[in-house]
Design an enzyme around this catalytic site. Structure first.
Site, mmCIF file in Angstrom:
data_model
loop_
_atom_site.group_PDB
_atom_site.id
_atom_site.type_symbol
_atom_site.label_atom_id
_atom_site.label_comp_id
_atom_site.label_asym_id
_atom_site.label_seq_id
_atom_site.Cartn_x
_atom_site.Cartn_y
_atom_site.Cartn_z
ATOM 1 N N TYR A 1 0.863 -1.188 0.000
ATOM 2 C CA TYR A 1 0.000 0.000 0.000
ATOM 3 C C TYR A 1 0.892 1.227 0.000
ATOM 4 O O TYR A 1 1.817 1.331 0.810
ATOM 5 C CB TYR A 1 -0.893 -0.003 1.242
ATOM 6 C CG TYR A 1 -1.733 1.258 1.403
ATOM 7 C CD1 TYR A 1 -2.770 1.535 0.514
ATOM 8 C CD2 TYR A 1 -1.486 2.161 2.435
ATOM 9 C CE1 TYR A 1 -3.547 2.684 0.659
ATOM 10 C CE2 TYR A 1 -2.263 3.311 2.589
ATOM 11 C CZ TYR A 1 -3.286 3.566 1.701
ATOM 12 O OH TYR A 1 -4.042 4.697 1.855
ATOM 13 N N ASP B 1 9.266 2.670 -0.504
ATOM 14 C CA ASP B 1 8.247 3.328 0.306
ATOM 15 C C ASP B 1 8.501 2.919 1.754
ATOM 16 O O ASP B 1 8.132 1.828 2.177
ATOM 17 C CB ASP B 1 6.854 2.913 -0.156
ATOM 18 C CG ASP B 1 5.754 3.583 0.671
ATOM 19 O OD1 ASP B 1 6.104 4.251 1.676
ATOM 20 O OD2 ASP B 1 4.575 3.426 0.325
ATOM 21 N N LYS C 1 4.639 9.089 8.724
ATOM 22 C CA LYS C 1 4.419 8.515 10.058
ATOM 23 C C LYS C 1 5.430 9.000 11.117
ATOM 24 O O LYS C 1 5.264 10.098 11.617
ATOM 25 C CB LYS C 1 4.309 6.997 9.936
ATOM 26 C CG LYS C 1 3.079 6.632 9.054
ATOM 27 C CD LYS C 1 2.681 5.178 9.085
ATOM 28 C CE LYS C 1 1.330 4.977 8.421
ATOM 29 N NZ LYS C 1 1.355 4.495 7.041
#
Ligand SMILES: *Cc1c(COP(=O)(O)O)cnc(C)c1O
Length: 432
Positions: free
Chosen positions: A145, A240, A268
């Protein structure tokens, strides 16, 4: 069992005002048929809900709370900056503070740009890769994702898998056709696709340690193949690390595997709990961005001073303590204890962890890709998760999400967690 009356009432109100009652789908607890818990405060390893119940938190805001919730130094940095102003729409030295901390820890990043979310970061790496290489195609992997970017919301894991959508309506087929998906950790499948499209291949994007199909690390051979092949075709390799960055080790997954991607997306942890993303990489590629290069990218609140103050404070704490060995040892203790309990009860169970990220699966075999994760037991997972949450253990409410541990999860928290789980299993989680 916690009484969650107020959470139920708050969810009813939210549902009348917001689609599904939430601002991000996984929070709706649809996958486990539960009522989401509404929170009011958090401290250290603990969350406190609207009904006054306490939870040991193994989500940690999906990563950022690696040093525990409401860390006094981070909270003070935000308060101090708030007194000085919350946004100027102009440069500050704080942006360079965060940039230099990240560059110091992740050597493949020579220059970096701040954005406001992980989605913006991966979206921008794709545009930059296409602009820089003057090619169109992207290879991504099933179950990875990369945020809700049009080009990347194709066989994405996490929320998308939770809701059983292969991709999403609203993404033009003409755009989706440039994204080619491939099974994760499958070297042969990748090589086959690579040889078919390498002349028009702008980039390969991958979660080197995947955290959106449960927790599934890439194999060294797989990631090394991606590096070799992209170099040979003048395509870019994008890691990523929005989730794994500053979560699995100080230098991210790329430090563990000793592989240098061309571009890295972050998010994050680097925002210390405020909305931040970033992307960076080789100087000559990054200098292809406006205002010096032709690829356009911008953001009104990018590098926001409150977010940079929180981020630089948290990064400094992480650099000073380098807690990753401790986090991994504690995660291992938790998962080892859970495995013992499940073994005794005869429930198939497997676990894995790196640094402060972990995963557990109701399957005998440890999953290697999203097909394996999908095959793990949904029924036991949903029963187990609901029981945990109703008894004060806050695990991610989907088998396609990872777990997170903080430096504030000590022996006490781990033993309390195991005691509660032992009781849950004794009562019989497999009963319908
Ligand atoms: C969370 C995540 C994103 C998206 O970040 P947002 O801040 O939610 O937009 C992208 N990639 C990975 C690997 C993630 O875990």
């Amino acid at each position: 069992m916690h009484n969650i009356e107020k959470s139920i009432a708050l969810f009813d109100r939210a549902k009348s005002l917001m689609p599904g009652g939430v601002n991000s789908p996984v929070r709706a607890f649809k996958n486990i048929n539960g009522n989401p818990i509404f929170f009011e405060k958090a401290k250290g390893a603990y969350l406190f809900d609207a009904d006054g119940n306490e939870y040991i938190d193994y989500i940690g805001s999906w990563g950022p709370m690696i040093m525990g919730h409401s860390h006094p130094e981070v909270v003070n940095a935000i308060k101090n900056q708030a007194d000085l102003g919350t946004s100027y729409g102009a440069p500050t030295g704080l942006e360079s503070d965060v940039a230099s901390l990240i560059i110091q820890c992740i050597p493949s990043i020579e220059k970096i740009r701040m954005v406001n979310s992980g989605t913006e970061a991966t979206m921008s790496t794709i545009r930059l890769a296409r602009g820089y290489t003057n090619k169109n195609k992207i290879i991504k992997f099933d179950g990875c994702y990369h945020g809700h970017v049009d080009s990347l919301l194709i066989k994405a894991g996490s929320g998308v898998s939770t809701f059983g959508l292969p991709d999403s309506p609203g993404i033009p087929k003409d755009l989706a056709k440039h994204t080619i998906t491939c099974p994760y950790n499958d070297v042969e499948a990748f090589e086959k696709i690579f040889h078919e499209i390498k002349d028009d291949l702008a980039a390969v994007i991958v979660e080197p340690v995947a955290g959106n199909m449960g927790f599934v690390p890439g194999t060294k051979k797989f990631l090394e193949t991606l590096r070799e092949k992209t170099s040979s075709s003048n395509s870019l390799l994008i890691f990523d690390e929005v989730m794994s960055g500053f979560r699995v080790s100080l230098g991210g997954a790329q430090e563990i595997y000793n592989i240098k991607p061309d571009l890295t997306a972050l998010g994050k942890v680097i925002g210390g709990g405020l909305p931040v993303g970033a992307f960076g990489g080789k100087k000559d590629i990054m200098d292809y961005l406006a205002p010096i290069g032709p690829v356009y990218q911008a953001g009104t609140l990018s590098g926001n001073p409150l977010a940079m103050a929180a981020g630089s404070t948290l990064l400094n704490l992480i650099i000073k303590e380098n807690p990753f060995e401790l986090l991994e040892a504690n995660a291992k203790e938790l998962l080892g204890g859970m495995k013992n309990i499940m073994d005794t009860a005869g429930i198939p169970f497997s676990t894995n962890q790196i640094g402060g990220m972990f995963g557990f699966f109701f399957s005998e075999k440890l999953p290697n890709n999203i097909t394996d994760v999908s095959a793990s037991d949904d029924n036991i997972f949903a029963l187990f998760l609901n029981a945990c949450i109703r008894n004060g253990i806050y695990f991610a409410p989907s088998k396609f999400e990872a777990g997170f541990i903080s430096t504030k999860h000590g022996n006490n928290e781990i033993h309390k967690t195991l005691e509660i789980i032992e009781n849950i299993i004794k009562v019989g989680v497999t009963k319908k």
